[in-house]
Design an enzyme around this catalytic site. Structure first.
Site, PDB file in Angstrom:
ATOM      1  N   ASP A  11      18.107  -3.032   0.157  1.00 53.75           N
ATOM      2  CA  ASP A  11      19.228  -2.109   0.355  1.00 53.75           C
ATOM      3  C   ASP A  11      20.058  -2.639   1.527  1.00 53.75           C
ATOM      4  O   ASP A  11      19.829  -3.764   2.008  1.00 53.75           O
ATOM      5  CB  ASP A  11      18.728  -0.655   0.538  1.00 53.75           C
ATOM      6  CG  ASP A  11      18.101  -0.396   1.901  1.00 53.75           C
ATOM      7  OD1 ASP A  11      17.934  -1.357   2.685  1.00 53.75           O
ATOM      8  OD2 ASP A  11      17.766   0.775   2.186  1.00 53.75           O
ATOM      9  N   HIS A 137     -13.522  -6.209  -5.489  1.00 49.11           N
ATOM     10  CA  HIS A 137     -12.071  -6.020  -5.359  1.00 49.11           C
ATOM     11  C   HIS A 137     -11.455  -5.644  -6.704  1.00 49.11           C
ATOM     12  O   HIS A 137     -10.567  -4.793  -6.783  1.00 49.11           O
ATOM     13  CB  HIS A 137     -11.410  -7.287  -4.817  1.00 49.11           C
ATOM     14  CG  HIS A 137     -11.908  -7.679  -3.459  1.00 49.11           C
ATOM     15  ND1 HIS A 137     -12.030  -6.772  -2.438  1.00 49.11           N
ATOM     16  CD2 HIS A 137     -12.323  -8.873  -2.967  1.00 49.11           C
ATOM     17  CE1 HIS A 137     -12.489  -7.388  -1.362  1.00 49.11           C
ATOM     18  NE2 HIS A 137     -12.692  -8.661  -1.656  1.00 49.11           N
TER      19      HIS A 137
HETATM   20  C1  RB5 Z   1      18.515   3.257   5.090  1.00 51.41           C
HETATM   21  O1  RB5 Z   1      19.248   3.696   6.178  1.00 51.41           O
HETATM   22  C2  RB5 Z   1      17.030   3.317   5.400  1.00 51.41           C
HETATM   23  O2  RB5 Z   1      16.598   4.618   5.327  1.00 51.41           O
HETATM   24  C3  RB5 Z   1      16.283   2.439   4.434  1.00 51.41           C
HETATM   25  O3  RB5 Z   1      16.731   1.132   4.558  1.00 51.41           O
HETATM   26  C4  RB5 Z   1      14.774   2.367   4.595  1.00 51.41           C
HETATM   27  O4  RB5 Z   1      14.425   2.045   5.900  1.00 51.41           O
HETATM   28  C5  RB5 Z   1      14.011   3.470   4.057  1.00 51.41           C
HETATM   29  O5  RB5 Z   1      12.773   3.486   4.072  1.00 51.41           O
END
Ligand code: RB5
Length: 147
Positions: A11, A137
């Protein structure tokens, strides 16, 4: 031939580290498939996680790397799917054992947590360590799927 392609997604919190890791893996001759995002514009990490998960479950890619701000949101999202064992690692020892004992198939990194050199070391260890394949495992991994 064995499919060794690595699915990779991030992201906006992980996009810069993703660029570094893709370039690093390409220089090492490791093929990657990029599932975005590729800009700093805010995106929802579950959407990206889902794309990488699909690539692994449909066997387009052998393993995955997911990067968000902490790695946590990506790991929670990915682990909702049967057959996915996603781990957040900020150190090489965890990366090593996540492969040896847990046969982790997705590595999650925190783009706002670790530096680029540490991330490269973690990726190296994680990708080069094989599952130990011992009965205890294997049994435990099967139990994860059972419950
Ligand atoms: C985005 O701001 C942030 O929440 C995301 O990158 C992540 O860290 C979520 O777990």
């Amino acid at each position: 031939m064995e499919n060794l392609k690595i699915a990779i997604g991030a992201d906006h919190g992980g996009v810069e580290l993703k660029k570094v890791i893709i370039e690093y893996l390409q220089k090492k001759g490791i093929e990657t498939q990029n599932f975005g995002t590729d800009t700093s514009e805010s995106v929802d990490y579950p959407v990206i996680a889902n794309k990488v998960v699909s690539a692994i479950l449909n066997k387009t890619c052998a393993k995955g790397i997911l990067i968000c701000g902490t790695g946590i949101g990506m790991s929670i999202s990915a682990n909702r799917h049967r057959g996915i064992r996603a781990v957040v690692c900020s150190d090489t020892t965890s990366a090593k054992y996540s492969r040896l004992h847990n046969d982790a198939n997705i590595l999650c990194l925190g783009g706002r947590i670790i530096g680029t050199e540490a991330a490269k070391d973690i990726v190296d260890v994680w990708l080069s360590t094989e599952f130990e394949n011992e009965e205890r495992h294997k049994n435990r991994i099967n139990l994860i799927e059972k419950f």
